[in-house]
Scaffold this motif. Structure first.
Motif, PDB file in Angstrom:
ATOM      1  N   GLU A 180      41.640  57.997  30.139  1.00 35.71           N
ATOM      2  CA  GLU A 180      42.466  59.285  30.374  1.00 35.71           C
ATOM      3  C   GLU A 180      43.855  59.263  29.734  1.00 35.71           C
ATOM      4  O   GLU A 180      44.620  58.535  30.406  1.00 35.71           O
ATOM      5  N   GLU A 181      44.126  60.167  28.948  1.00 36.00           N
ATOM      6  CA  GLU A 181      45.480  60.048  28.175  1.00 36.00           C
ATOM      7  C   GLU A 181      46.536  60.312  29.295  1.00 36.00           C
ATOM      8  O   GLU A 181      47.783  59.824  28.853  1.00 36.00           O
ATOM      9  N   GLU A 182      46.430  60.987  30.190  1.00 34.99           N
ATOM     10  CA  GLU A 182      47.541  61.200  31.281  1.00 34.99           C
ATOM     11  C   GLU A 182      47.857  60.069  32.048  1.00 34.99           C
ATOM     12  O   GLU A 182      48.673  60.119  32.856  1.00 34.99           O
ATOM     13  N   LYS A 183      47.039  59.011  31.952  1.00 40.29           N
ATOM     14  CA  LYS A 183      47.447  57.806  32.831  1.00 40.29           C
ATOM     15  C   LYS A 183      48.154  56.782  31.768  1.00 40.29           C
ATOM     16  O   LYS A 183      48.440  55.568  32.093  1.00 40.29           O
ATOM     17  N   ASP A 184      48.616  57.243  30.825  1.00 39.80           N
ATOM     18  CA  ASP A 184      49.388  56.385  29.772  1.00 39.80           C
ATOM     19  C   ASP A 184      50.863  56.316  30.226  1.00 39.80           C
ATOM     20  O   ASP A 184      51.800  56.915  29.575  1.00 39.80           O
ATOM     21  N   LEU A 185      50.959  55.314  30.983  1.00 31.55           N
ATOM     22  CA  LEU A 185      52.413  55.108  31.633  1.00 31.55           C
ATOM     23  C   LEU A 185      53.280  54.647  30.710  1.00 31.55           C
ATOM     24  O   LEU A 185      54.350  54.991  30.865  1.00 31.55           O
ATOM     25  N   ASP A 186      53.047  53.691  29.727  1.00 33.16           N
ATOM     26  CA  ASP A 186      53.885  53.195  28.710  1.00 33.16           C
ATOM     27  C   ASP A 186      54.572  54.419  27.830  1.00 33.16           C
ATOM     28  O   ASP A 186      55.689  54.320  27.559  1.00 33.16           O
ATOM     29  N   LEU A 187      53.624  55.237  27.562  1.00 33.88           N
ATOM     30  CA  LEU A 187      54.090  56.545  26.757  1.00 33.88           C
ATOM     31  C   LEU A 187      54.903  57.096  27.318  1.00 33.88           C
ATOM     32  O   LEU A 187      55.798  57.727  27.031  1.00 33.88           O
ATOM     33  N   PHE A 188      54.580  57.559  28.788  1.00 33.00           N
ATOM     34  CA  PHE A 188      55.397  58.270  29.714  1.00 33.00           C
ATOM     35  C   PHE A 188      56.774  57.721  29.845  1.00 33.00           C
ATOM     36  O   PHE A 188      57.804  58.771  29.786  1.00 33.00           O
ATOM     37  N   LEU A 189      56.841  56.543  30.097  1.00 34.97           N
ATOM     38  CA  LEU A 189      58.139  55.828  30.225  1.00 34.97           C
ATOM     39  C   LEU A 189      58.840  55.829  29.034  1.00 34.97           C
ATOM     40  O   LEU A 189      60.163  55.979  28.951  1.00 34.97           O
ATOM     41  N   THR A 190      58.259  55.675  27.942  1.00 39.73           N
ATOM     42  CA  THR A 190      58.850  55.756  26.468  1.00 39.73           C
ATOM     43  C   THR A 190      59.601  56.909  26.343  1.00 39.73           C
ATOM     44  O   THR A 190      60.631  57.024  25.797  1.00 39.73           O
ATOM     45  N   LEU A 191      58.651  58.120  26.639  1.00 33.22           N
ATOM     46  CA  LEU A 191      59.133  59.502  26.400  1.00 33.22           C
ATOM     47  C   LEU A 191      60.467  59.837  27.287  1.00 33.22           C
ATOM     48  O   LEU A 191      61.483  60.422  26.938  1.00 33.22           O
ATOM     49  N   CYS A 192      60.417  59.302  28.334  1.00 33.29           N
ATOM     50  CA  CYS A 192      61.693  59.204  29.267  1.00 33.29           C
ATOM     51  C   CYS A 192      63.011  58.446  28.629  1.00 33.29           C
ATOM     52  O   CYS A 192      64.039  59.083  28.743  1.00 33.29           O
ATOM     53  N   MET A 239      64.104  60.679  26.068  1.00 32.51           N
ATOM     54  CA  MET A 239      65.121  61.735  26.467  1.00 32.51           C
ATOM     55  C   MET A 239      66.194  61.397  27.367  1.00 32.51           C
ATOM     56  O   MET A 239      66.843  62.183  27.952  1.00 32.51           O
ATOM     57  N   ASN A 240      66.496  60.029  27.357  1.00 34.56           N
ATOM     58  CA  ASN A 240      67.454  59.674  27.947  1.00 34.56           C
ATOM     59  C   ASN A 240      67.935  59.964  29.538  1.00 34.56           C
ATOM     60  O   ASN A 240      68.725  60.410  30.141  1.00 34.56           O
ATOM     61  N   LEU A 241      66.492  59.814  30.121  1.00 30.79           N
ATOM     62  CA  LEU A 241      66.178  59.898  31.593  1.00 30.79           C
ATOM     63  C   LEU A 241      66.050  58.593  32.163  1.00 30.79           C
ATOM     64  O   LEU A 241      65.041  57.855  31.752  1.00 30.79           O
ATOM     65  N   ALA A 242      66.824  58.310  32.981  1.00 32.91           N
ATOM     66  CA  ALA A 242      66.559  56.996  33.699  1.00 32.91           C
ATOM     67  C   ALA A 242      65.243  57.200  34.622  1.00 32.91           C
ATOM     68  O   ALA A 242      65.005  58.697  34.916  1.00 32.91           O
ATOM     69  N   VAL A 243      64.576  56.107  35.024  1.00 34.78           N
ATOM     70  CA  VAL A 243      63.349  56.323  35.843  1.00 34.78           C
ATOM     71  C   VAL A 243      63.336  55.492  37.177  1.00 34.78           C
ATOM     72  O   VAL A 243      63.534  54.416  37.035  1.00 34.78           O
ATOM     73  N   ILE A 244      63.110  56.224  38.209  1.00 42.01           N
ATOM     74  CA  ILE A 244      62.865  55.575  39.519  1.00 42.01           C
ATOM     75  C   ILE A 244      61.252  55.573  39.571  1.00 42.01           C
ATOM     76  O   ILE A 244      60.707  56.867  39.686  1.00 42.01           O
ATOM     77  N   VAL A 245      60.687  54.281  39.585  1.00 40.99           N
ATOM     78  CA  VAL A 245      59.499  54.233  39.755  1.00 40.99           C
ATOM     79  C   VAL A 245      59.045  53.893  41.254  1.00 40.99           C
ATOM     80  O   VAL A 245      59.740  53.028  41.725  1.00 40.99           O
ATOM     81  N   ARG A 246      57.739  54.429  41.816  1.00 38.56           N
ATOM     82  CA  ARG A 246      57.442  54.131  43.097  1.00 38.56           C
ATOM     83  C   ARG A 246      55.907  53.741  42.941  1.00 38.56           C
ATOM     84  O   ARG A 246      55.077  54.409  43.239  1.00 38.56           O
ATOM     85  N   PRO A 247      55.892  52.271  42.700  1.00 38.49           N
ATOM     86  CA  PRO A 247      54.564  51.846  42.673  1.00 38.49           C
ATOM     87  C   PRO A 247      53.847  51.802  43.919  1.00 38.49           C
ATOM     88  O   PRO A 247      54.573  51.674  44.947  1.00 38.49           O
ATOM     89  N   GLY A 248      52.663  51.962  43.854  1.00 36.72           N
ATOM     90  CA  GLY A 248      51.818  51.458  45.315  1.00 36.72           C
ATOM     91  C   GLY A 248      52.024  50.049  45.829  1.00 36.72           C
ATOM     92  O   GLY A 248      52.858  49.455  45.155  1.00 36.72           O
ATOM     93  N   PRO A 249      51.463  49.529  46.640  1.00 38.50           N
ATOM     94  CA  PRO A 249      50.074  50.196  46.977  1.00 38.50           C
ATOM     95  C   PRO A 249      50.062  51.352  47.764  1.00 38.50           C
ATOM     96  O   PRO A 249      49.296  52.205  47.642  1.00 38.50           O
TER      97      PRO A 249
END
Length: 132
Positions: A70-82, A85-95
């Protein structure tokens, strides 16, 4: 290097106010990510926050999907896009996450595993009496 300051957070020497926009990438169509992130930038945010839900990516024990199914689960691409776009990212991984997810983001196969379920002093499984 990351350092919290009186006015926010300093990342690699760049200080940013510590507030962010939020997006659940796995609930957003991949084709819309750039637009949504642009809107977040347009509101003045320099940081975006997102959960990384265990149950979304490990859909079956030992089987993972990071965009191959499912393409919406492409975390690497999402983070690359951020990053583009010069956006820092706060990730909140599970569990454990909330995000209005059944089981708080834990995969169903974990929740159903009797070996790891909570037990009372008599060894009986303790179930949460409310639907999550």
């Amino acid at each position: 290097m990351v350092k919290f300051t009186h006015d926010g957070i300093r990342i690699n020497g760049v200080e940013r106010p510590l507030y962010s926009g939020s997006i659940h990438y796995w609930r957003t169509k991949k084709k819309d990510w750039r637009h949504v992130l642009s809107q977040i930038r347009g509101m003045g945010f320099e940081i975006v926050e997102t959960y990384i839900p265990w149950s979304v990516h490990e859909y079956e024990e030992g089987k993972y999907d990071f965009g191959e199914i499912e393409e919406e689960k492409d975390l690497d691409l999402f983070l690359t896009l951020c990053e583009e776009m010069n956006l820092a990212v706060i990730v909140r991984p599970g569990p454990h996450i909330n995000a209005e997810m059944t089981g708080f983001g834990y995969p169903e196969w974990i929740l159903m595993d009797e070996e790891i379920q909570a037990k009372n002093p008599w060894g009986t499984t303790v179930l949460y009496p409310y639907a999550t």
